[in-house]
Design an enzyme around this catalytic site. Sequence first.
Site, PDB file in Angstrom:
ATOM      1  N   LYS A 185      15.393   2.142   0.234  1.00 28.63           N
ATOM      2  CA  LYS A 185      15.912   3.521   0.222  1.00 28.63           C
ATOM      3  C   LYS A 185      17.299   3.462   0.850  1.00 28.63           C
ATOM      4  O   LYS A 185      17.586   4.108   1.865  1.00 28.63           O
ATOM      5  CB  LYS A 185      14.939   4.432   0.996  1.00 28.63           C
ATOM      6  CG  LYS A 185      15.255   5.912   0.905  1.00 28.63           C
ATOM      7  CD  LYS A 185      15.048   6.520  -0.484  1.00 28.63           C
ATOM      8  CE  LYS A 185      15.496   7.964  -0.502  1.00 28.63           C
ATOM      9  NZ  LYS A 185      15.526   8.540  -1.863  1.00 28.63           N
TER      10      LYS A 185
ATOM     11  N   ASP B 181       2.865  -0.587   0.907  1.00 28.21           N
ATOM     12  CA  ASP B 181       1.545   0.040   1.038  1.00 28.21           C
ATOM     13  C   ASP B 181       1.386   1.133  -0.019  1.00 28.21           C
ATOM     14  O   ASP B 181       0.377   1.211  -0.706  1.00 28.21           O
ATOM     15  CB  ASP B 181       1.394   0.632   2.449  1.00 28.21           C
ATOM     16  CG  ASP B 181       0.038   1.299   2.639  1.00 28.21           C
ATOM     17  OD1 ASP B 181      -0.977   0.687   2.261  1.00 28.21           O
ATOM     18  OD2 ASP B 181       0.000   2.437   3.147  1.00 28.21           O
TER      19      ASP B 181
ATOM     20  N   ASP C  34      -0.919   0.963  -4.054  1.00 26.39           N
ATOM     21  CA  ASP C  34      -2.011   1.839  -4.514  1.00 26.39           C
ATOM     22  C   ASP C  34      -1.649   2.486  -5.853  1.00 26.39           C
ATOM     23  O   ASP C  34      -2.495   2.606  -6.748  1.00 26.39           O
ATOM     24  CB  ASP C  34      -2.314   2.947  -3.488  1.00 26.39           C
ATOM     25  CG  ASP C  34      -3.252   2.471  -2.375  1.00 26.39           C
ATOM     26  OD1 ASP C  34      -3.261   1.252  -2.101  1.00 26.39           O
ATOM     27  OD2 ASP C  34      -3.963   3.309  -1.791  1.00 26.39           O
TER      28      ASP C  34
HETATM   29  C1  IPM Z   1      -3.693  -1.707   3.071  1.00 28.26           C
HETATM   30  C2  IPM Z   1      -4.330  -0.650   3.933  1.00 28.26           C
HETATM   31  C3  IPM Z   1      -3.921  -0.891   5.370  1.00 28.26           C
HETATM   32  C4  IPM Z   1      -2.417  -0.765   5.469  1.00 28.26           C
HETATM   33  C5  IPM Z   1      -4.620   0.058   6.399  1.00 28.26           C
HETATM   34  C6  IPM Z   1      -6.115  -0.019   6.289  1.00 28.26           C
HETATM   35  C7  IPM Z   1      -4.158  -0.216   7.804  1.00 28.26           C
HETATM   36  O1  IPM Z   1      -3.976   0.612   3.472  1.00 28.26           O
HETATM   37  O2  IPM Z   1      -3.917  -2.904   3.337  1.00 28.26           O
HETATM   38  O3  IPM Z   1      -2.963  -1.347   2.132  1.00 28.26           O
HETATM   39  O4  IPM Z   1      -1.872   0.337   5.581  1.00 28.26           O
HETATM   40  O5  IPM Z   1      -1.743  -1.805   5.419  1.00 28.26           O
HETATM   41 MG    MG Z   2      -2.899   0.602   1.624  1.00 26.78          MG
END
Ligand code: IPM
Ligand code: MG
Length: 368
Positions: A190, A246, A250
């Site tokens: 960013k 992170d 997802d």
């Molecule tokens: C991941 C998870 C972890 C993170 C959490 C559980 C601390 O979301 O491995 O992506 O944020 O790294």
């Molecule tokens: Mg995560």
Amino acid sequence: MKKVIVFLAGDGIGPEVTRAAVTVLREAAHEFHHQFEFAEFPIGGAAIDAAGTPLPNATLDACRKADAVFLGAVGGPKWDSLPVGKRPESGLLALRQGLGLYVNVRPVKLFEPLRGISPLKADRLGDLDLEIVRELAGGMYFGERGNVVENGVERAFDTESYSTSEIERIATFAFARAESRSRRICSVDKANVLASSQLWRRTVTAMSAAYPGIRLEHMYVDNAAMQLTLRPSQFDVLLTTNMFGDILSDAAAALAGSIGVIPSASFGSSAPLFEPIHGSAPSLAGTDTANPIGSILSVTMMLRDAFGLSLEADWVEQSLLRVLSGGFRTPDLAEPGARTVTGSAFTEMLREEMQRTLEHAERYGWGV
Ligand code: IPM
Ligand code: MG
């Protein structure tokens, strides 16, 4: 080959998916005459309950001495009211720190039989096969944080900060990874707002001179999130910070059909750590509906990337693909017409398919 593997099952569906990992590693050891020695230790909420801390010293010590560590998942509603630093998640963060893990790789690859359940239409999805290289030891996760009261108003803060050397070591890994893939890196930051991102971009750009065969591009994280949703096949290696990695991982996982199918590997100064990225999914715990694929693919990363056992890793992956081609699915992947099975039944089907692969190696084109 002789290896010591530490299992940290953790909370929620962690123990269920860890059982799948153990099954696959046992089979690999048996069929290929390896000596894998297994040990189990508590982490997360389970460790808070048993020992009053999310990462007991005995757990960290055992991990440091291991050849590889496997982690199921941590966290759950029972421990949600605990302050940051005392929660199950801080056990995982302390483990990453204690093992000096600064690299986290998350491959997001489409299994062809799952194309239909991706939220993206087939033409947009294209040939989804990318890797997120996430910095794991720095940034906002480990920067200065706190709570202060100013004029009666409470304020909380977390700090994003990166040094040149922290950026260089993760970028070095990403460049090497790109060398072994299609030689393209997209570095995500960013830099239009954050000073740490400006240093990130400058450092990665300067390093690219040493890799003339690799095409480097830069993207702001908001645009990267959009491009992932519009046309994910434009990406090969995505290099990014702890926080952005992170979030993007997802989002990218959803494209492959379910977060339940994505594995990860973390590397650093001590034992490497392998964990599915899906979390503890408390609502599924104990129902035997958790998808074991993220766990199983974390094991294939362990075999290939930590032990150099590519033949064994290919064996598991090819067998897994055939179970999916047979239409068998855990509930998170179910679509009309699918044969829905429990997590443990899926693992058992995989074990049987691995046997068939050995019997028909030539016909399946495996190991020849
Ligand atoms: C991941 C998870 C972890 C993170 C959490 C559980 C601390 O979301 O491995 O992506 O944020 O790294
Ligand atoms: Mg995560």
